[in-house]
Design an enzyme around this catalytic site. Sequence first.
Site, mmCIF file in Angstrom:
data_model
loop_
_atom_site.group_PDB
_atom_site.id
_atom_site.type_symbol
_atom_site.label_atom_id
_atom_site.label_comp_id
_atom_site.label_asym_id
_atom_site.label_seq_id
_atom_site.Cartn_x
_atom_site.Cartn_y
_atom_site.Cartn_z
ATOM 1 N N ASP A 143 0.887 -1.165 0.000
ATOM 2 C CA ASP A 143 0.000 0.000 0.000
ATOM 3 C C ASP A 143 0.922 1.211 0.000
ATOM 4 O O ASP A 143 1.621 1.463 0.987
ATOM 5 C CB ASP A 143 -0.889 -0.007 1.247
ATOM 6 N N SER A 196 -1.267 11.401 -16.374
ATOM 7 C CA SER A 196 -2.553 11.422 -17.072
ATOM 8 C C SER A 196 -2.628 12.707 -17.878
ATOM 9 O O SER A 196 -1.919 13.683 -17.579
ATOM 10 C CB SER A 196 -3.691 11.382 -16.043
ATOM 11 N N TYR A 221 -8.121 14.061 -7.874
ATOM 12 C CA TYR A 221 -7.358 13.373 -8.916
ATOM 13 C C TYR A 221 -6.509 14.346 -9.733
ATOM 14 O O TYR A 221 -5.313 14.132 -9.924
ATOM 15 C CB TYR A 221 -8.313 12.609 -9.833
#
Length: 322
Positions: free
Chosen positions: A85, A166, A178
């Site tokens: 994680d 992105s 995001y």
Amino acid sequence: MLFYILLFLGIISLWWHWRARDRMKVKNLTGKYIFISGCDTGFGNMAAKIFDKKGFRVFASCLTERGAEELKAATSKQLQTVLLDVRDSDSVKKVAARVKAEVQSEGLWGLVNNAGIMGPSAPTDWLDIEHFREPIEVNLIGLINVTINMLPLIKKAKGRIVNVSSVGGRLAFSGGGYFPSKFAVEGFNDSLRRDMKAFGVKVCCIQPGLFKTALSNPAKIMKEKEVIWNRLPPDIKMQYGEEYFQKDAAKKEKLSKICLNKDISPVVQCMEHALTSLHPRAYYVVGQDAKLFWNPLSKMPAIIQDFLLLWNRVELAVSHAK
């Protein structure tokens, strides 16, 4: 006339030279170590399988035991899965120590920072700080933490770092954590690329458009948005209008059908080029939507960006714009 002929030939010559340079590969990469984060599904999962078949010794980090078991069952014994994680600093340090013990003096040829989440995507006045915190913790802080813990091993091998960002790191077209996280990844990537140049380490950034993965599942995104909508105070709902959520969902579904890239392999091909090319690119823009719309739009004046992005928005019930 002669000038234009010479100009045309010059452009063709430069293009041909660039294409030839772009195809040059690093030799003797079989058996080199690479680490990929976020391998439960999507880009990371496909990359782990492909690079394993190509002879790399892959460390594939997964968030869940199920993801690790399924990946291990589909790959060779050479591939090693690790549970990670990226939000857990202790876990990151332990995994880095394990990789160090395995690679020893050879170092780590490639680090692919792929782990990421979308988080809630909604107008900013619908959200609280916790909605922003998780995507920033995973997409940015986790990526940086993994990088700095693996960096000594990358420097030893004079290897490659591939950060999956992105087109949302160049153009924000929705509210939520995001897009801020991906804009920050772009900044970290650029500074890291310049810092590492003196050590022979090459740093690349992949900027995918909208691809069909678990991260960008439209149904999941709209379900999260609906939960937030249902918890909004009455005054906010009144400003947007009771029909706003349904109309917005319909517009988002229509946009998704137009932009969605169903084949995720081009992203993995960019990862491969970044890891194996003698002259990897600083940026890889991937996906027809990214190349034809999002990336060109990101370079246009703000007035054009705002016009085109707001054109697809649902009109509010109560508008205060003047």
